[in-house]
Design a protein around this motif. Structure first.
Motif, short mmCIF file in Angstrom:
data_model
loop_
_atom_site.label_atom_id
_atom_site.label_comp_id
_atom_site.label_asym_id
_atom_site.label_seq_id
_atom_site.Cartn_x
_atom_site.Cartn_y
_atom_site.Cartn_z
N UNK A 169 31.75 1.05 -32.56
CA UNK A 169 30.41 1.18 -33.11
C UNK A 169 29.92 -0.13 -33.73
N UNK A 172 29.18 -2.74 -31.17
CA UNK A 172 28.19 -2.32 -30.17
C UNK A 172 28.80 -2.24 -28.78
N UNK A 179 31.35 8.02 -26.31
CA UNK A 179 30.52 9.22 -26.48
C UNK A 179 31.33 10.50 -26.50
N UNK A 183 32.59 12.41 -34.19
CA UNK A 183 31.86 11.51 -35.07
C UNK A 183 32.77 10.98 -36.17
N UNK A 184 32.41 9.81 -36.66
CA UNK A 184 33.22 9.17 -37.72
C UNK A 184 33.44 10.09 -38.90
N UNK A 185 32.36 10.68 -39.39
CA UNK A 185 32.51 11.50 -40.59
C UNK A 185 33.38 12.72 -40.34
N UNK A 186 33.29 13.25 -39.13
CA UNK A 186 34.14 14.40 -38.79
C UNK A 186 35.61 13.98 -38.82
N UNK B 162 22.89 12.25 -21.05
CA UNK B 162 22.77 10.99 -21.79
C UNK B 162 21.33 10.69 -22.15
N UNK B 169 18.43 7.61 -27.93
CA UNK B 169 19.71 6.91 -27.98
C UNK B 169 20.09 6.63 -29.43
N UNK B 172 21.31 9.85 -30.96
CA UNK B 172 22.66 10.16 -30.46
C UNK B 172 23.70 9.32 -31.19
N UNK B 173 23.36 8.05 -31.44
CA UNK B 173 24.28 7.18 -32.18
C UNK B 173 24.48 7.71 -33.60
N UNK B 175 24.39 10.64 -34.51
CA UNK B 175 25.29 11.81 -34.44
C UNK B 175 26.73 11.40 -34.25
N UNK B 176 26.97 10.25 -33.62
CA UNK B 176 28.36 9.86 -33.45
C UNK B 176 28.90 9.20 -34.73
N UNK B 177 28.03 8.96 -35.69
CA UNK B 177 28.52 8.52 -37.00
C UNK B 177 28.65 9.72 -37.93
N UNK B 178 27.59 10.54 -37.99
CA UNK B 178 27.55 11.58 -39.01
C UNK B 178 27.94 12.97 -38.50
N UNK B 179 28.12 13.10 -37.23
CA UNK B 179 28.34 14.44 -36.70
C UNK B 179 27.01 15.17 -36.68
N UNK B 274 28.45 5.88 -45.22
CA UNK B 274 27.94 5.13 -44.07
C UNK B 274 26.41 5.10 -44.06
N UNK B 297 25.94 0.23 -40.22
CA UNK B 297 25.89 0.11 -38.77
C UNK B 297 24.46 -0.23 -38.40
N UNK B 298 24.26 -1.42 -37.85
CA UNK B 298 22.91 -1.89 -37.55
C UNK B 298 22.72 -2.02 -36.05
N UNK B 299 21.70 -1.36 -35.53
CA UNK B 299 21.37 -1.47 -34.11
C UNK B 299 19.92 -1.89 -33.97
N UNK B 303 19.95 -3.57 -28.50
CA UNK B 303 21.19 -2.79 -28.43
C UNK B 303 20.92 -1.41 -27.85
N UNK B 307 22.01 0.51 -24.27
CA UNK B 307 22.64 1.84 -24.17
C UNK B 307 21.90 2.70 -23.15
#
Lengths: 283, 425
Positions: A169, A172, A179, A183-186, B162, B169, B172-173, B175-179, B274, B297-299, B303, B307
């Motif tokens: 992450x 990048x 995918x 998730x990180x927090x999970x 996707x 996008x 979705x990102x 969600x991959x950090x926070x669920x 985060x 996390x900076x996009x 970037x 994706x």
């Protein structure tokens, strides 16, 4: 040998049957988990969990047969110890999966379960060299401590995945793999609950160990290397949980600490058991 | 030809032509009515979206070159000169028409590969035609199968999973950090269209709280009202920075919105939980060095665009699997069509009756010892004659395939009645 010879043979056969069955179910479960990771079909995920549960049940019977034969918790030989470890790892993971409702970690945990059970099935099922210790107190001491190690192993795996995911992450670099991971927090939450399970069982297991020691040797503290290292491990994980609540040590740092802590566990499981401890050999 | 398709889409026709060939639901009904009353088509369905207008139909038995008739009808209906649509239209028949429709509902023929909207549009077009009674057994079966294909392709391949837009996008990102986004907060800086899109997605996913800040207060208020957020005064942004988990920034102008020390302070206040920053601004709103901060996390827009590009490729990789599913359903549909033809029904019926008759003769006549073999033969012949008269002859009358097709419901009923297995699509 004080064990009945004829009973030993059948018990061993039973162990093998259940053990092989469990191995098979774990293997199927692993492939389903991998499949699930890529296609995210709920039905496949459920099947993976179901096969895992089936494997756990079969391995339980394998362990039960073995402890009946030994008339004690299977810990005195490599087979029993690894098998018990693998089983408790599977149990802890299943509990965590149900609690957090997240399946994506399965593909990373199941290989360890499978490997441990596989190694256990190759390890010699040696009869104990001396009469094993008995009684529920002792059995609980052994089981809880191995459960703690299994939980720590799980948090180790989760933390490694966290660090991997975090790295992707931050740089990048998001490939196909990214995918599919949770998730990180999970991951952080799962790792923390796993550590808490480990700490509770390690704490209780340790106390039981001291009580047991006082019964046998008349004193709680014997200054055994295992006792010292275990206290260190407990302190290390306690600091992980405590630091995780304060500002600086959330996220990646906490995960790094968790990975580091597991090195103590491995040290305790290998070097201490084999060379340093007087009373502990396989757990 | 049993099924005819005439149409145009974003690949074959320019937008100038496409916008003139759009059918409103009302026009679709009128066109269907006219095509039927003129005897060009018996069954008809009009599918019209912004990227395509297509007429699916089943011509009557006697018709020759129905496709040409439909083409000229289409031209005159939308007031084109007869040759004006040449080159813009495509026509397919039978299997190709079925395959085309299946590819459409699967999203393979869409401008944005795998998009899901088309499935709803086809469902709606089918509903309109069904209500009007413009469809018949063939198109009903075909469109039900097409909707099924659309659903299966989306469930069994990743063609639609996707994110294909920058805004999505970004979500979705997040969600991959926070669920799950439930329980998290977002801060929107600036009233850009893309930023607003991102907020919409986040709201759909249950984000707890949305904060809005904008240089111009009025526009900020408007945005806050639109997205259901709370307005934060522009001067208070730095102080509010400890609240959100996600920041979406799309501010115009060259000045960075906040500096590294500001974010550093906010991170300390939020105990290093985060923080995900989506910087949609050009020039960038957020200095790159902020991305080096712990747990930040900076996009930026590039970037996210990358994706989206990757996701496009990933979707394209799913095409073969989608095509395989489509072929499976085309084959099923053809099998159904075959089973609905009179000849196959009659053959099966005859075989079945022959089998029944033989079993009957064996079971009932064998035990009657007093019959001579001549009597037996006589009875067998009589029985055959009777069966022919009662069942086969009426069915024989329906042998004309084209005549019969209109009575597909009757064929189904006959199959049901005589317990003749048929392919279920």
């Amino acid at each position: 040998m004080r064990l009945p010879a004829d009973g030993a043979l059948t018990a061993d056969l039973m162990t093998t049957h259940f053990g092989t069955g469990a191995l098979g179910l774990y293997a199927i479960s692993l492939s389903l988990y991998v499949w699930y990771l890529y296609f995210k079909k709920r039905l496949i995920g459920r099947a993976a969990t179901l096969f895992l549960a089936g494997g756990i049940v079969l391995q339980y019977f394998a362990l039960l047969e073995r402890s009946r034969w030994l008339q004690s918790v299977p810990y005195e030989d490599l087979y029993g110890s690894m098998s018990l470890f693998g089983w408790l790892l599977a149990v802890t993971y299943l509990g965590l999966e149900i609690f957090h409702r997240h399946r994506s970690v399965g593909p990373f945990v199941l290989p360890f379960v499978l490997l441990l059970s596989l190694l256990a099935s190759f390890a010699p099922a040696a009869a104990p060299a001396f009469p094993p210790a008995h009684g529920p107190l002792f059995a609980l001491h052994v089981t809880l401590n191995i459960l703690a190690y299994a939980a720590f192993a799980l948090s180790f795996v989760l933390s490694v995945i966290y660090l991997l995911q975090n790295r992707l992450l931050r740089h990048h670099r998001l490939g196909t793999m990214f995918w599919q991971l949770p998730a990180l927090e999970v991951l952080e939450r799962m790792s923390r609950s796993s550590v808490i399970v480990g700490m509770v069982s390690l704490g209780v297991g340790m106390v039981l160990g001291f009580v047991w020691a006082s019964r046998i040797r008349g004193q709680f503290w014997n200054a055994d290397a295992k006792e010292i290292v275990t206290l260190v491990i407990f302190a290390a994980y306690a600091s992980y949980v405590w630091l995780g609540r304060t500002s600086a040590w959330r996220g990646a740092r906490a995960s790094r600490l968790c990975v580091l802590n597991f090195i103590f566990v491995i040290f305790s499981y290998t070097v201490v058991n084999l060379f340093l401890s007087r009373y502990h050999r396989y757990f | 030809m049993e099924i005819v398709l005439v149409g145009l889409n974003h690949r074959t026709a320019t937008v100038e032509i496409r916008e003139r060939v759009v059918f409103s639901p009302e026009q679709a009904r009128r066109a269907a009515g006219e095509l039927r009353s003129r005897g060009i088509l018996e069954e008809i369905l009009v599918l019209s979206t912004c990227n395509r207008s297509e007429l699916y139909g089943v011509p009557p038995e006697s018709a020759s070159d129905s496709a040409a008739a439909v083409e000229s009808f289409l031209a005159s209906f939308h007031q084109f000169a007869p040759a004006e649509l040449n080159g813009s239209l495509y026509r397919h028949g039978d299997r190709d028409a079925v395959r085309h429709l299946f590819r459409v509902t699967a999203g393979l023929d869409s401008m944005m590969l795998g998009e899901a909207e088309i499935l709803g549009q086809v469902r709606e077009a089918y509903r309109v035609a069904l209500e009007q009674g413009a469809t018949g057994p063939v198109l009903n079966r075909m469109f039900q199968a097409a909707l099924e294909v659309g659903k299966r392709v989306r469930a069994e391949t990743e063609i639609g999973t996707r994110a294909m837009s920058v805004a999505f996008a970004g979500v979705k990102l997040a969600e991959s950090i926070f669920g799950k986004l439930r329980g998290h907060k977002a801060l929107i800086l600036g009233a850009g269209a893309m930023g607003e899109q991102a907020v919409e997605h986040m709201r759909d996913r249950g984000i707890e709280r949305i904060l809005v800040a904008n240089r111009s207060r009025e526009r900020g208020e408007e945005l806050a009202k639109r997205v259901g957020g709370e307005l934060v005064p522009w001067e208070g942004v730095a102080a509010a920075l400890r609240l959100p988990d996600i920041i979406v920034s799309s501010i115009g102008g060259a000045d960075p919105v906040f500096t590294r020390p500001t974010v550093e302070r906010a991170m300390a206040e939020r105990s290093n939980r985060a923080l995900f920053i989506i910087d949609l601004g050009v020039p960038r709103n957020v200095p790159a060095e902020i991305g080096d901060l712990y747990s930040v996390y900076l996009y930026n827009i590039d970037d996210l665009t990358e994706i989206v590009e990757q996701n496009k490729k990933a979707r394209e990789n799913e095409i073969p699997r989608a095509e395989a599913l489509i072929e499976e359903h085309v084959a099923k549909f053809e099998a159904w069509q075959g089973s609905m033809e009179a000849t196959s029904l009659l053959n099966e019926l005859q075989t079945k009756l022959k089998r029944e008759r033989e079993a009957f003769l064996r079971d009932r006549l064998e035990p009657m010892q007093h019959l001579s073999s001549a009597d037996r033969e006589q009875m067998a012949r009589l029985m055959e004659e009777l069966l022919d008269r009662v069942v086969i002859e009426p069915a024989e009358r329906l042998r004309s395939r084209r005549e019969f097709r209109r009575k597909l419901a009757a064929v189904e009923a006959l199959r049901e009645l005589f317990g003749l297995d048929r392919e279920k699509p």
